[in-house]
Scaffold this motif. Structure first.
Motif, PDB file in Angstrom:
ATOM      1  N   GLU A   3       6.473 -12.952   9.168  1.00  0.00           N
ATOM      2  CA  GLU A   3       5.363 -13.703   9.762  1.00  0.00           C
ATOM      3  C   GLU A   3       5.864 -14.845  10.644  1.00  0.00           C
ATOM      4  O   GLU A   3       5.295 -15.129  11.701  1.00  0.00           O
ATOM      5  N   ALA A   4       6.959 -15.490  10.220  1.00  0.00           N
ATOM      6  CA  ALA A   4       7.524 -16.572  11.028  1.00  0.00           C
ATOM      7  C   ALA A   4       8.079 -16.047  12.348  1.00  0.00           C
ATOM      8  O   ALA A   4       7.965 -16.701  13.395  1.00  0.00           O
ATOM      9  N   GLU A   5       8.662 -14.850  12.295  1.00  0.00           N
ATOM     10  CA  GLU A   5       9.273 -14.273  13.499  1.00  0.00           C
ATOM     11  C   GLU A   5       8.248 -13.710  14.468  1.00  0.00           C
ATOM     12  O   GLU A   5       8.356 -13.891  15.685  1.00  0.00           O
ATOM     13  N   PHE A   6       7.218 -13.020  13.938  1.00  0.00           N
ATOM     14  CA  PHE A   6       6.310 -12.270  14.805  1.00  0.00           C
ATOM     15  C   PHE A   6       4.855 -12.737  14.742  1.00  0.00           C
ATOM     16  O   PHE A   6       4.023 -12.219  15.485  1.00  0.00           O
ATOM     17  N   GLY A   7       4.528 -13.660  13.852  1.00  0.00           N
ATOM     18  CA  GLY A   7       3.186 -14.219  13.824  1.00  0.00           C
ATOM     19  C   GLY A   7       2.188 -13.528  12.915  1.00  0.00           C
ATOM     20  O   GLY A   7       1.041 -13.963  12.810  1.00  0.00           O
ATOM     21  N   GLY A   8       2.588 -12.458  12.253  1.00  0.00           N
ATOM     22  CA  GLY A   8       1.692 -11.749  11.350  1.00  0.00           C
ATOM     23  C   GLY A   8       2.250 -10.378  11.025  1.00  0.00           C
ATOM     24  O   GLY A   8       3.325 -10.007  11.514  1.00  0.00           O
ATOM     25  N   ILE A   9       1.502  -9.619  10.203  1.00  0.00           N
ATOM     26  CA  ILE A   9       1.922  -8.267   9.819  1.00  0.00           C
ATOM     27  C   ILE A   9       0.703  -7.353   9.860  1.00  0.00           C
ATOM     28  O   ILE A   9      -0.360  -7.691   9.328  1.00  0.00           O
ATOM     29  N   ASP A  10       0.873  -6.191  10.475  1.00  0.00           N
ATOM     30  CA  ASP A  10      -0.213  -5.216  10.572  1.00  0.00           C
ATOM     31  C   ASP A  10       0.050  -3.950   9.774  1.00  0.00           C
ATOM     32  O   ASP A  10      -0.904  -3.313   9.301  1.00  0.00           O
ATOM     33  N   VAL A  11       1.308  -3.559   9.656  1.00  0.00           N
ATOM     34  CA  VAL A  11       1.665  -2.299   8.999  1.00  0.00           C
ATOM     35  C   VAL A  11       2.799  -2.557   8.018  1.00  0.00           C
ATOM     36  O   VAL A  11       3.794  -3.199   8.368  1.00  0.00           O
ATOM     37  N   VAL A  12       2.641  -2.072   6.800  1.00  0.00           N
ATOM     38  CA  VAL A  12       3.715  -2.125   5.803  1.00  0.00           C
ATOM     39  C   VAL A  12       4.001  -0.703   5.351  1.00  0.00           C
ATOM     40  O   VAL A  12       3.093   0.010   4.901  1.00  0.00           O
ATOM     41  N   VAL A  13       5.260  -0.290   5.496  1.00  0.00           N
ATOM     42  CA  VAL A  13       5.678   1.059   5.111  1.00  0.00           C
ATOM     43  C   VAL A  13       6.704   0.943   3.993  1.00  0.00           C
ATOM     44  O   VAL A  13       7.768   0.362   4.176  1.00  0.00           O
ATOM     45  N   ARG A  52      -3.128  -7.736   8.390  1.00  0.00           N
ATOM     46  CA  ARG A  52      -4.299  -8.125   9.162  1.00  0.00           C
ATOM     47  C   ARG A  52      -5.314  -6.989   9.275  1.00  0.00           C
ATOM     48  O   ARG A  52      -4.972  -5.817   9.117  1.00  0.00           O
ATOM     49  N   SER A  53      -6.552  -7.355   9.581  1.00  0.00           N
ATOM     50  CA  SER A  53      -7.614  -6.369   9.784  1.00  0.00           C
ATOM     51  C   SER A  53      -7.188  -5.359  10.832  1.00  0.00           C
ATOM     52  O   SER A  53      -6.587  -5.717  11.854  1.00  0.00           O
ATOM     53  N   GLY A  54      -7.462  -4.084  10.574  1.00  0.00           N
ATOM     54  CA  GLY A  54      -7.031  -3.013  11.452  1.00  0.00           C
ATOM     55  C   GLY A  54      -5.660  -2.473  11.115  1.00  0.00           C
ATOM     56  O   GLY A  54      -5.152  -1.599  11.806  1.00  0.00           O
ATOM     57  N   GLY A  55      -5.081  -2.959  10.016  1.00  0.00           N
ATOM     58  CA  GLY A  55      -3.728  -2.568   9.641  1.00  0.00           C
ATOM     59  C   GLY A  55      -3.661  -1.384   8.702  1.00  0.00           C
ATOM     60  O   GLY A  55      -4.671  -0.723   8.414  1.00  0.00           O
ATOM     61  N   ALA A  56      -2.449  -1.125   8.227  1.00  0.00           N
ATOM     62  CA  ALA A  56      -2.215   0.042   7.383  1.00  0.00           C
ATOM     63  C   ALA A  56      -1.110  -0.260   6.371  1.00  0.00           C
ATOM     64  O   ALA A  56      -0.114  -0.913   6.702  1.00  0.00           O
ATOM     65  N   ILE A  57      -1.312   0.233   5.159  1.00  0.00           N
ATOM     66  CA  ILE A  57      -0.295   0.210   4.113  1.00  0.00           C
ATOM     67  C   ILE A  57       0.062   1.662   3.828  1.00  0.00           C
ATOM     68  O   ILE A  57      -0.823   2.478   3.540  1.00  0.00           O
ATOM     69  N   ILE A  58       1.349   1.988   3.930  1.00  0.00           N
ATOM     70  CA  ILE A  58       1.787   3.378   3.787  1.00  0.00           C
ATOM     71  C   ILE A  58       2.882   3.432   2.733  1.00  0.00           C
ATOM     72  O   ILE A  58       3.982   2.912   2.933  1.00  0.00           O
ATOM     73  N   ASN A  59       2.557   4.033   1.601  1.00  0.00           N
ATOM     74  CA  ASN A  59       3.523   4.192   0.512  1.00  0.00           C
ATOM     75  C   ASN A  59       4.247   5.529   0.627  1.00  0.00           C
ATOM     76  O   ASN A  59       3.865   6.390   1.424  1.00  0.00           O
ATOM     77  N   PHE A  60       5.274   5.696  -0.212  1.00  0.00           N
ATOM     78  CA  PHE A  60       6.019   6.950  -0.195  1.00  0.00           C
ATOM     79  C   PHE A  60       6.004   7.607  -1.564  1.00  0.00           C
ATOM     80  O   PHE A  60       6.422   7.032  -2.555  1.00  0.00           O
TER      81      PHE A  60
END
Length: 246
Positions: free
Chosen positions: A80-90, A132-140
């Motif tokens: 978050e510090a580097e890019f300002g937020g997170i939209d996708v977590v894989v 953030r809204s519009g994002g995705a969480i993708i598990n394996f």
């Protein structure tokens, strides 16, 4: 590069591994800024970041034990510090230890479940709080839960827990406009999968899908990219990516 994805940020756990690396590189080609997570091999993660940035995308390496809340809080904070937020977590981070249930080491069981179950839970918990809204969480997950190969009991059990977390979390995210899905690869030519297998075993596994080959990390990354980007109407699903093996 797809500039429509230019403002999106993805964190890929296990990003220095085979599927993780292919996923990080694929999402970067879609224009996402990518955080390449590593557990122990910082140099490999740095090499991946260097390749992504050389191709004109944004990337950073972040370390930590996925099963440690403190270390994952720090990793998410760094992204978050580097890019300002997170939209996708894989969540590609995982370990696979094989053997029949009768003689399987309980220490190995605990070690695998710590990474595959607790790690997925810890990372998902941070993702829920930050994506953030519009994002995705993708598990394996794994196709072995349906293929039912002998020797995979403990591993498949750990991924069965991932399936349960994924399906329930998707419902818990109601109203947040965040999708939650899991990718369940079949036999895929990664170091994790090939380690300890004879050529005869590898050939037999390659013959299982009608396409008569092992999957590649890039095959799996394509499915991740769909869920991370245009696949907004796919939610609460286990996606079996295995060339038709089941």
């Amino acid at each position: 590069m797809d500039d429509t994805q230019g403002s999106r940020v993805a964190l890929v756990t296990g990003g220095s591994g085979g599927i993780g690396r292919a996923t990080a590189e694929r999402l970067a080609r879609d224009g996402m800024a990518v955080a390449v997570h590593y557990a122990g091999n910082r140099r490999r993660a740095d090499d991946i970041v260097a390749g992504i940035t050389a191709a004109g995308a944004r990337a950073v390496a972040v370390g930590g034990d996925v099963a440690s809340e403190e270390e994952m809080v720090a990793a998410f904070d760094a992204v978050e510090a580097e890019f300002g937020g997170i939209d996708v977590v894989v969540n590609t981070a995982g370990i696979m230890l094989l053997g029949p249930l009768e003689s399987f080491s309980l220490d190995d069981l605990d070690r695998m479940h710590r990474t595959n179950i607790r790690g997925t839970f810890v990372v998902s918990q941070q993702a829920v709080r930050r994506v953030r809204s519009g994002g995705a969480i993708i598990n394996f997950s794994t196709s072995v839960s349906k293929l039912q190969f002998p020797g995979y009991t403990a591993y498949a059990a750990s991924k069965g827990a991932v399936n349960a977390m994924t399906l329930i979390l998707a419902r818990e995210m109601r109203g947040r406009d965040v999708t939650v899905n899991a990718i369940a690869p079949g036999p895929t030519a990664t170091d994790l999968f090939l380690d300890g297998k004879s050529q005869e075993q590898i050939d037999a596994l390659a013959a299982v899908p009608p396409l008569e080959r092992l999957g590649t990390p890039e095959d799996i990354a394509e499915a991740v990219a769909f869920l991370a980007g245009p696949g907004r109407w796919v939610n609460g699903q286990i996606i079996y990516v295995n060339g038709g093996a089941i």
